[in-house]
Write a protein that holds these residues in place. Structure first.
Motif, PDB file in Angstrom:
ATOM      1  N   ASN A  25       1.054   0.523  -7.983  1.00 10.02           N
ATOM      2  CA  ASN A  25       1.795   1.500  -7.518  1.00 10.02           C
ATOM      3  C   ASN A  25       3.306   1.856  -8.095  1.00 10.02           C
ATOM      4  O   ASN A  25       4.042   1.185  -8.553  1.00 10.02           O
ATOM      5  CB  ASN A  25       2.163   0.867  -6.117  1.00 10.02           C
ATOM      6  CG  ASN A  25       0.495   0.994  -5.296  1.00 10.02           C
ATOM      7  OD1 ASN A  25      -0.261   1.730  -5.568  1.00 10.02           O
ATOM      8  ND2 ASN A  25       0.694   0.213  -4.139  1.00 10.02           N
ATOM      9  N   THR A  63       1.890  -0.542   4.203  1.00  7.06           N
ATOM     10  CA  THR A  63       2.687   0.623   3.410  1.00  7.06           C
ATOM     11  C   THR A  63       3.907   0.371   3.679  1.00  7.06           C
ATOM     12  O   THR A  63       4.540  -0.140   4.763  1.00  7.06           O
ATOM     13  CB  THR A  63       2.033   2.130   4.053  1.00  7.06           C
ATOM     14  OG1 THR A  63       2.636   2.101   5.533  1.00  7.06           O
ATOM     15  CG2 THR A  63       0.664   2.143   3.981  1.00  7.06           C
ATOM     16  N   PHE A 117       0.638  -1.318   0.024  1.00  5.36           N
ATOM     17  CA  PHE A 117       0.051  -0.115  -0.080  1.00  5.36           C
ATOM     18  C   PHE A 117       0.873   1.378   0.017  1.00  5.36           C
ATOM     19  O   PHE A 117       1.926   1.206   0.657  1.00  5.36           O
ATOM     20  CB  PHE A 117      -0.797   0.149   1.345  1.00  5.36           C
ATOM     21  CG  PHE A 117      -2.028  -1.008   1.224  1.00  5.36           C
ATOM     22  CD1 PHE A 117      -2.459  -1.438   0.008  1.00  5.36           C
ATOM     23  CD2 PHE A 117      -2.675  -1.295   2.358  1.00  5.36           C
ATOM     24  CE1 PHE A 117      -3.635  -2.400  -0.074  1.00  5.36           C
ATOM     25  CE2 PHE A 117      -3.718  -2.178   2.442  1.00  5.36           C
ATOM     26  CZ  PHE A 117      -4.187  -2.554   1.457  1.00  5.36           C
ATOM     27  N   GLY A 174      -3.744   6.026   0.304  1.00  8.52           N
ATOM     28  CA  GLY A 174      -4.851   5.128  -0.373  1.00  8.52           C
ATOM     29  C   GLY A 174      -5.917   4.766   0.680  1.00  8.52           C
ATOM     30  O   GLY A 174      -5.684   5.152   1.699  1.00  8.52           O
ATOM     31  N   ASN A 231      -6.974   2.444   2.093  1.00  5.22           N
ATOM     32  CA  ASN A 231      -6.377   1.101   2.286  1.00  5.22           C
ATOM     33  C   ASN A 231      -7.391   0.195   3.451  1.00  5.22           C
ATOM     34  O   ASN A 231      -7.438   0.834   4.700  1.00  5.22           O
ATOM     35  CB  ASN A 231      -5.064   1.247   3.035  1.00  5.22           C
ATOM     36  CG  ASN A 231      -4.105   1.703   2.124  1.00  5.22           C
ATOM     37  OD1 ASN A 231      -4.220   1.746   1.057  1.00  5.22           O
ATOM     38  ND2 ASN A 231      -3.001   2.690   2.325  1.00  5.22           N
ATOM     39  N   HIS A 248      -2.562  -5.326   4.187  1.00  3.52           N
ATOM     40  CA  HIS A 248      -1.272  -5.190   3.765  1.00  3.52           C
ATOM     41  C   HIS A 248      -0.681  -4.008   4.588  1.00  3.52           C
ATOM     42  O   HIS A 248      -1.238  -3.495   5.433  1.00  3.52           O
ATOM     43  CB  HIS A 248      -1.226  -4.812   2.245  1.00  3.52           C
ATOM     44  CG  HIS A 248      -1.710  -6.140   1.250  1.00  3.52           C
ATOM     45  ND1 HIS A 248      -0.987  -7.129   1.607  1.00  3.52           N
ATOM     46  CD2 HIS A 248      -2.970  -5.980   0.682  1.00  3.52           C
ATOM     47  CE1 HIS A 248      -1.563  -8.057   0.686  1.00  3.52           C
ATOM     48  NE2 HIS A 248      -2.703  -7.351  -0.152  1.00  3.52           N
TER      49      HIS A 248
END
Length: 247
Positions: A219, A194, A181, A185, A187, A192
Motif C-alpha cells: 500500500n 483502513t 487497508f 480495496g 477488504n 483489518h
C-alpha cells in the motif's frame, strides 16, 4: 513512558521495516509488544535484549510472534551463559505454537528461557498496568492498553472495526492503531482497519494522539495517511526508530 517503534510493517517485513514490534520503557522497566519477523535484529539497535522485562503478544500470526523463536535461541545459547528467564504473555496456545514453530518435541519446553503465561484482562509488569480486550480477527487477538506514570498507550494489535477498541482506548494518550487497508480495496470483514477507520475509532476514544502502524508494504503509506487525515488532521505514521515520549 517512552515508546520506540522497532517494526511497523504489516503482514510481512517491508524493505525498510521489520514486522510488528514496539518497545515501551518507564523507570528502567522495558516491555516489548509483539515480536514479528525480523524484529529481534532491529530490537538490538534500541536496547539490550537481555534487559527486557516482559514480552506481550497481541496474537499468534507470524508477523506478530515468530521472532520469539530467535529470542529463545539468544537466551538459551548466549556465550556468557543463559540469559534471564523472560515472562511472555499471549493467547492461550502460545506455548504450543512456539514449540511447534521452533520444531521442538511437544514434550519439550522453552520454560528455562520463556515463562509463557495466558493473557488476562488486567495484569502488571513492574510499574506498567496492562489491560487487554478481544478484537475482531480470524484468530484470538487482543488490543493492549499499557499505563504507567499517569500516561497510557493503546495498541490495537490486528482487528477489523469494533467499538471495543474505542472503549479500551478511552482517554488514552496515544492510539497506536493498525491501518492495513485502503478504503476502496476489496477488504474482507473482521480482519483489518483502513486509515479512516483507525482515525475514527481514535476520535471516538478521545485519544490525544494517533500513530498508524501495521503498514502493509504493497500500500501507498501516503494514501493511508491522507485517508486518515480526512477524518483526523493530526494523524502520524509509524516508522522504525521513531520515538515518542508520553509526558
Amino acid at each position: 513512558m517512552h515508546l520506540t517503534v522497532v517494526g511497523c510493517s504489516g503482514s510481512f517485513p517491508g524493505p525498510d521495516s521489520p514486522a510488528s514490534c514496539y518497545l515501551l520503557e518507564f523507570e528502567g522497566t522495558r516491555i516489548v509488544l509483539d515480536m514479528g519477523n525480523g524484529s529481534l535484529g532491529h530490537l538490538q539497535r534500541y536496547t539490550d535484549i537481555y534487559s527486557v522485562d516482559a514480552v506481550i503478544l497481541s496474537h499468534l500470526h507470524v508477523d506478530h510472534f515468530i521472532d520469539l523463536c530467535s529470542y529463545y535461541v539468544a537466551l538459551k545459547y548466549r556465550p556468557d551463559g543463559p540469559g534471564p528467564r523472560v515472562p511472555v504473555w499471549g493467547p492461550a496456545d502460545t506455548r504450543d505454537r512456539l514449540l511447534s514453530a521452533y520444531g521442538l518435541d511437544p514434550r519439550s519446553d522453552m520454560d528455562g528461557e520463556l515463562d509463557v503465561r495466558a493473557l488476562a484482562p488486567e495484569f502488571t509488569v513492574g510499574p506498567f498496568t496492562v489491560t487487554t480486550t478481544r478484537m475482531q480477527h480470524p484468530v484470538e487477538s487482543y488490543a493492549i492498553r499499557v499505563a504507567a506514570g499517569g500516561r497510557s498507550l493503546t495498541y490495537s494489535g490486528d482487528t477489523g472495526p469494533t467499538p471495543r477498541l474505542a472503549e479500551l482506548a478511552q482517554g488514552t494518550d496515544l492510539a497506536l492503531f493498525e491501518a492495513s487497508f485502503v478504503s476502496d480495496g476489496d477488504n474482507p470483514p473482521d480482519l483489518h482497519l483502513t486509515g479512516a477507520e483507525a482515525a475514527g475509532l481514535a476520535g471516538r476514544a478521545g485519544a490525544a494522539r494517533i500513530l498508524l502502524t501495521h503498514l502493509v508494504p504493497w500500500n501507498d503509506t501516503e494514501r493511508v495517511r491522507a485517508e486518515a487525515a480526512a477524518v483526523r488532521s493530526d494523524v502520524e505514521l509509524a516508522q522504525p526508530g521513531l520515538t515518542i515520549d508520553l509526558s
